[in-house]
Design an enzyme around this catalytic site. Structure first.
Site, PDB file in Angstrom:
ATOM      1  N   MET A 194      22.837   6.301  18.453  1.00 42.66           N
ATOM      2  CA  MET A 194      22.187   7.702  18.941  1.00 42.66           C
ATOM      3  C   MET A 194      20.684   7.989  18.673  1.00 42.66           C
ATOM      4  O   MET A 194      20.335   9.247  18.922  1.00 42.66           O
ATOM      5  CB  MET A 194      23.045   8.970  17.894  1.00 42.66           C
ATOM      6  CG  MET A 194      22.403   8.508  16.451  1.00 42.66           C
ATOM      7  SD  MET A 194      23.331   9.716  15.428  1.00 42.66           S
ATOM      8  CE  MET A 194      22.053  11.159  15.566  1.00 42.66           C
ATOM      9  N   TYR A 195      20.040   7.027  18.342  1.00 40.17           N
ATOM     10  CA  TYR A 195      18.464   7.461  18.000  1.00 40.17           C
ATOM     11  C   TYR A 195      17.721   7.254  19.340  1.00 40.17           C
ATOM     12  O   TYR A 195      18.208   6.476  20.517  1.00 40.17           O
ATOM     13  CB  TYR A 195      17.852   6.187  17.019  1.00 40.17           C
ATOM     14  CG  TYR A 195      18.251   6.358  15.536  1.00 40.17           C
ATOM     15  CD1 TYR A 195      18.922   7.477  15.146  1.00 40.17           C
ATOM     16  CD2 TYR A 195      18.212   5.361  14.824  1.00 40.17           C
ATOM     17  CE1 TYR A 195      19.322   7.479  13.999  1.00 40.17           C
ATOM     18  CE2 TYR A 195      18.580   5.055  13.581  1.00 40.17           C
ATOM     19  CZ  TYR A 195      19.097   6.418  12.852  1.00 40.17           C
ATOM     20  OH  TYR A 195      19.627   6.280  11.677  1.00 40.17           O
ATOM     21  N   PRO A 196      16.591   8.004  19.570  1.00 43.53           N
ATOM     22  CA  PRO A 196      15.945   8.697  18.458  1.00 43.53           C
ATOM     23  C   PRO A 196      16.433  10.047  18.106  1.00 43.53           C
ATOM     24  O   PRO A 196      17.006  10.786  18.828  1.00 43.53           O
ATOM     25  CB  PRO A 196      14.538   8.576  19.308  1.00 43.53           C
ATOM     26  CG  PRO A 196      14.776   9.146  20.718  1.00 43.53           C
ATOM     27  CD  PRO A 196      16.177   8.207  20.875  1.00 43.53           C
ATOM     28  N   GLY A 203      19.906   6.312  22.586  1.00 44.10           N
ATOM     29  CA  GLY A 203      19.934   4.772  23.024  1.00 44.10           C
ATOM     30  C   GLY A 203      18.478   4.327  23.057  1.00 44.10           C
ATOM     31  O   GLY A 203      18.277   3.237  23.031  1.00 44.10           O
TER      32      GLY A 203
END
Length: 194
Positions: A89-91, A101
């Site tokens: 789920m980042y950033p 992603g």
């Protein structure tokens, strides 16, 4: 020297202690470099040996540029920190999910510049509880979602194996993300991963 100070400052804000380690082991891999003395630990009951310090990457591709991320990962590795933490789920912050992603892609590009076998990569599967319909129609922690998340992470990271996969937060309801009180109305059935 100014670049080193900039990298050190940013690195210091994103390095986190690896809290899942349970038993100290010898530094068999000899990863401490340039006089930096890191302690390594065996992770749980696995054969995975990790340094006590892990570099968190959740701001790469939003608050930090790709170049900043590369600098921080280089800086950490030069000092023996070869353990990277990321998540599908980042950033963060998430906002609308348009960068979902992207952090893993930055880490993946950097991994092409180092020996993969020298790096420990940890990533996480998103679960229910946030308004993330753009992720698999609203992620749940079940067999199909875990499988899809792992395949997506492998692709974004450009690697064949993930050293440590974790569930980012439980599938069952718990007060998260600033909520302090348990709200019975938010309860949901947890899904089976079997």
């Amino acid at each position: 020297q100014k670049e080193d100070q900039k990298a050190a400052s940013k690195c210091a804000t994103t390095v986190m202690m690896a809290t899942s380690a349970v038993s100290e082991v010898e530094n068999e891999k000899g990863m401490a470099k340039k006089g930096y003395d890191l302690r390594f630990r065996k992770l749980g009951e696995s054969d995975l040996v990790v340094p006590e310090i892990c570099l968190g990457t959740m701001t790469f591709a939003r608050q930090n540029t790709e170049e900043d991320g590369f600098m921080q990962m280089d800086y950490a590795l030069e000092r023996g920190v070869n353990f990277l933490d990321t998540a599908e789920m980042y950033p963060v912050p998430l906002f609308d999910g348009s960068r979902w992603g992207e952090t893993e892609k930055v880490v993946g590009k950097w991994l092409k510049t180092v020996r993969r076998e020298d790096i420990i990569v940890a990533t996480k599967v998103a679960g229910a509880g946030r308004d993330m319909q753009y992720v698999r129609g609203g992620p749940r922690v079940n067999r199909d979602n875990i499988r899809e998340a792992v395949h997506g992470s492998l692709e974004r990271l450009g690697i064949d194996t993930i050293d440590l996969i974790q569930i980012h937060w439980p599938d069952r309801y718990v007060p998260l993300f600033g909520k302090r009180e348990y709200d019975v109305a938010e309860e949901r059935e947890a899904e089976s991963i079997a």
